[in-house]
Design a protein around this motif. Sequence first.
Motif, PDB file in Angstrom:
ATOM      1  N   PRO A  20      46.622  58.669  -5.396  1.00 22.74           N
ATOM      2  CA  PRO A  20      46.269  59.225  -4.087  1.00 22.74           C
ATOM      3  C   PRO A  20      45.956  58.101  -3.106  1.00 22.74           C
ATOM      4  O   PRO A  20      45.400  57.072  -3.485  1.00 22.74           O
ATOM      5  N   THR A  21      46.370  58.309  -1.885  1.00 22.29           N
ATOM      6  CA  THR A  21      46.093  57.291  -0.880  1.00 22.29           C
ATOM      7  C   THR A  21      44.711  57.526  -0.296  1.00 22.29           C
ATOM      8  O   THR A  21      44.299  58.658  -0.089  1.00 22.29           O
ATOM      9  N   ALA A  22      44.030  56.446  -0.077  1.00 22.51           N
ATOM     10  CA  ALA A  22      42.690  56.538   0.506  1.00 22.51           C
ATOM     11  C   ALA A  22      42.832  56.853   1.995  1.00 22.51           C
ATOM     12  O   ALA A  22      43.769  56.401   2.638  1.00 22.51           O
ATOM     13  N   PRO A  23      41.919  57.652   2.517  1.00 18.97           N
ATOM     14  CA  PRO A  23      42.001  57.924   3.945  1.00 18.97           C
ATOM     15  C   PRO A  23      41.782  56.638   4.735  1.00 18.97           C
ATOM     16  O   PRO A  23      41.062  55.743   4.311  1.00 18.97           O
ATOM     17  N   ALA A  24      42.436  56.559   5.857  1.00 15.30           N
ATOM     18  CA  ALA A  24      42.315  55.362   6.692  1.00 15.30           C
ATOM     19  C   ALA A  24      40.882  55.235   7.198  1.00 15.30           C
ATOM     20  O   ALA A  24      40.229  56.228   7.510  1.00 15.30           O
ATOM     21  N   MET A  25      40.412  53.996   7.255  1.00 18.52           N
ATOM     22  CA  MET A  25      39.071  53.752   7.782  1.00 18.52           C
ATOM     23  C   MET A  25      39.063  54.043   9.277  1.00 18.52           C
ATOM     24  O   MET A  25      40.008  53.694   9.971  1.00 18.52           O
ATOM     25  N   PRO A  26      38.005  54.673   9.752  1.00 18.67           N
ATOM     26  CA  PRO A  26      37.907  54.872  11.198  1.00 18.67           C
ATOM     27  C   PRO A  26      37.786  53.521  11.902  1.00 18.67           C
ATOM     28  O   PRO A  26      37.368  52.527  11.299  1.00 18.67           O
ATOM     29  N   SER A  27      38.112  53.501  13.170  1.00 16.87           N
ATOM     30  CA  SER A  27      37.991  52.262  13.934  1.00 16.87           C
ATOM     31  C   SER A  27      36.526  51.829  13.970  1.00 16.87           C
ATOM     32  O   SER A  27      35.616  52.615  13.718  1.00 16.87           O
ATOM     33  N   VAL A  28      36.311  50.574  14.318  1.00 18.57           N
ATOM     34  CA  VAL A  28      34.950  50.054  14.366  1.00 18.57           C
ATOM     35  C   VAL A  28      34.124  50.820  15.401  1.00 18.57           C
ATOM     36  O   VAL A  28      32.929  51.060  15.202  1.00 18.57           O
ATOM     37  N   HIS A  29      34.746  51.253  16.468  1.00 18.42           N
ATOM     38  CA  HIS A  29      34.019  52.001  17.499  1.00 18.42           C
ATOM     39  C   HIS A  29      33.609  53.381  16.984  1.00 18.42           C
ATOM     40  O   HIS A  29      32.498  53.845  17.232  1.00 18.42           O
ATOM     41  N   ARG A  30      34.506  54.013  16.262  1.00 26.84           N
ATOM     42  CA  ARG A  30      34.181  55.333  15.709  1.00 26.84           C
ATOM     43  C   ARG A  30      33.117  55.214  14.627  1.00 26.84           C
ATOM     44  O   ARG A  30      32.218  56.039  14.522  1.00 26.84           O
ATOM     45  N   ARG A  31      33.191  54.160  13.801  1.00 28.77           N
ATOM     46  CA  ARG A  31      32.159  53.947  12.771  1.00 28.77           C
ATOM     47  C   ARG A  31      30.803  53.710  13.414  1.00 28.77           C
ATOM     48  O   ARG A  31      29.784  54.209  12.922  1.00 28.77           O
ATOM     49  N   ALA A  32      30.782  52.960  14.520  1.00 27.71           N
ATOM     50  CA  ALA A  32      29.515  52.726  15.223  1.00 27.71           C
ATOM     51  C   ALA A  32      28.955  54.042  15.747  1.00 27.71           C
ATOM     52  O   ALA A  32      27.750  54.307  15.628  1.00 27.71           O
ATOM     53  N   LEU A  33      29.815  54.865  16.310  1.00 32.40           N
ATOM     54  CA  LEU A  33      29.371  56.172  16.811  1.00 32.40           C
ATOM     55  C   LEU A  33      28.859  57.054  15.675  1.00 32.40           C
ATOM     56  O   LEU A  33      27.796  57.679  15.788  1.00 32.40           O
ATOM     57  N   LEU A  34      29.589  57.091  14.569  1.00 28.60           N
ATOM     58  CA  LEU A  34      29.156  57.903  13.428  1.00 28.60           C
ATOM     59  C   LEU A  34      27.823  57.404  12.870  1.00 28.60           C
ATOM     60  O   LEU A  34      26.951  58.210  12.514  1.00 28.60           O
ATOM     61  N   THR A  35      27.661  56.094  12.804  1.00 28.95           N
ATOM     62  CA  THR A  35      26.397  55.533  12.320  1.00 28.95           C
ATOM     63  C   THR A  35      25.259  55.915  13.250  1.00 28.95           C
ATOM     64  O   THR A  35      24.180  56.329  12.799  1.00 28.95           O
ATOM     65  N   TRP A  36      25.488  55.799  14.545  1.00 29.88           N
ATOM     66  CA  TRP A  36      24.449  56.166  15.501  1.00 29.88           C
ATOM     67  C   TRP A  36      24.124  57.656  15.374  1.00 29.88           C
ATOM     68  O   TRP A  36      22.947  58.046  15.415  1.00 29.88           O
ATOM     69  N   LEU A  37      25.156  58.497  15.217  1.00 32.78           N
ATOM     70  CA  LEU A  37      24.929  59.939  15.070  1.00 32.78           C
ATOM     71  C   LEU A  37      24.134  60.264  13.808  1.00 32.78           C
ATOM     72  O   LEU A  37      23.462  61.292  13.742  1.00 32.78           O
ATOM     73  N   ALA A  38      24.200  59.418  12.813  1.00 31.68           N
ATOM     74  CA  ALA A  38      23.423  59.623  11.585  1.00 31.68           C
ATOM     75  C   ALA A  38      22.016  59.062  11.708  1.00 31.68           C
ATOM     76  O   ALA A  38      21.038  59.685  11.289  1.00 31.68           O
ATOM     77  N   VAL A  39      21.890  57.868  12.306  1.00 35.23           N
ATOM     78  CA  VAL A  39      20.616  57.162  12.317  1.00 35.23           C
ATOM     79  C   VAL A  39      19.635  57.729  13.338  1.00 35.23           C
ATOM     80  O   VAL A  39      18.457  57.944  13.012  1.00 35.23           O
ATOM     81  N   TYR A  40      20.085  57.955  14.546  1.00 37.63           N
ATOM     82  CA  TYR A  40      19.159  58.390  15.598  1.00 37.63           C
ATOM     83  C   TYR A  40      18.418  59.688  15.239  1.00 37.63           C
ATOM     84  O   TYR A  40      17.185  59.717  15.278  1.00 37.63           O
ATOM     85  N   PRO A  41      19.109  60.758  14.863  1.00 36.09           N
ATOM     86  CA  PRO A  41      18.361  61.974  14.505  1.00 36.09           C
ATOM     87  C   PRO A  41      17.479  61.797  13.268  1.00 36.09           C
ATOM     88  O   PRO A  41      16.401  62.388  13.179  1.00 36.09           O
ATOM     89  N   SER A  42      17.943  60.967  12.327  1.00 32.62           N
ATOM     90  CA  SER A  42      17.149  60.751  11.109  1.00 32.62           C
ATOM     91  C   SER A  42      15.852  60.018  11.424  1.00 32.62           C
ATOM     92  O   SER A  42      14.783  60.373  10.904  1.00 32.62           O
ATOM     93  N   ILE A  43      15.931  58.992  12.269  1.00 32.55           N
ATOM     94  CA  ILE A  43      14.722  58.262  12.648  1.00 32.55           C
ATOM     95  C   ILE A  43      13.789  59.158  13.448  1.00 32.55           C
ATOM     96  O   ILE A  43      12.565  59.160  13.236  1.00 32.55           O
ATOM     97  N   THR A  44      14.351  59.933  14.365  1.00 28.90           N
ATOM     98  CA  THR A  44      13.531  60.846  15.170  1.00 28.90           C
ATOM     99  C   THR A  44      12.801  61.847  14.272  1.00 28.90           C
ATOM    100  O   THR A  44      11.602  62.080  14.431  1.00 28.90           O
ATOM    101  N   ALA A  45      13.527  62.421  13.324  1.00 27.49           N
ATOM    102  CA  ALA A  45      12.899  63.384  12.406  1.00 27.49           C
ATOM    103  C   ALA A  45      11.827  62.711  11.550  1.00 27.49           C
ATOM    104  O   ALA A  45      10.750  63.282  11.327  1.00 27.49           O
ATOM    105  N   ALA A  46      12.091  61.491  11.097  1.00 30.97           N
ATOM    106  CA  ALA A  46      11.105  60.781  10.281  1.00 30.97           C
ATOM    107  C   ALA A  46       9.846  60.495  11.085  1.00 30.97           C
ATOM    108  O   ALA A  46       8.730  60.641  10.569  1.00 30.97           O
ATOM    109  N   PHE A  47      10.017  60.093  12.349  1.00 29.22           N
ATOM    110  CA  PHE A  47       8.838  59.850  13.189  1.00 29.22           C
ATOM    111  C   PHE A  47       8.053  61.135  13.407  1.00 29.22           C
ATOM    112  O   PHE A  47       6.808  61.124  13.372  1.00 29.22           O
TER     113      PHE A  47
END
Length: 102
Positions: A20-47
């Motif tokens: 099976p072929t691995a899915p293509a990695m998202p661009s660096v910009h999309r990965r940054a956006l996805l990381t921010w979408l994961a981190v910001y709400p998680s930090i807010t909830a933790a606080f």
Amino acid sequence: MSTDTITAPATTTPAAPVTPTAPAMPSVHRRALLTWLAVYPSITAAFLLLGPYLSGLPVPLRTLAMTAVVVPVVVYGVMPLLLKANARIARRASLGGRPAAR
């Protein structure tokens, strides 16, 4: 003289294994956006959840406690879900907006 014919045994070559072929990695910009979408709400909830309990600690210890909670939640919980959603969206976009056949 015999009329029997001798036939060579059929030789078959094994089929190449299908990997099976691995899915293509998202661009660096999309990965940054996805990381921010994961981190910001998680930090807010933790606080919101842990802030009152950690308010008496010095900032380095508060940061240590927050990151000890937020990093595993993001890495093992939130990011896999966001990457799956991103792959689904990318697959739909590559199909011209049609839902993928299952």
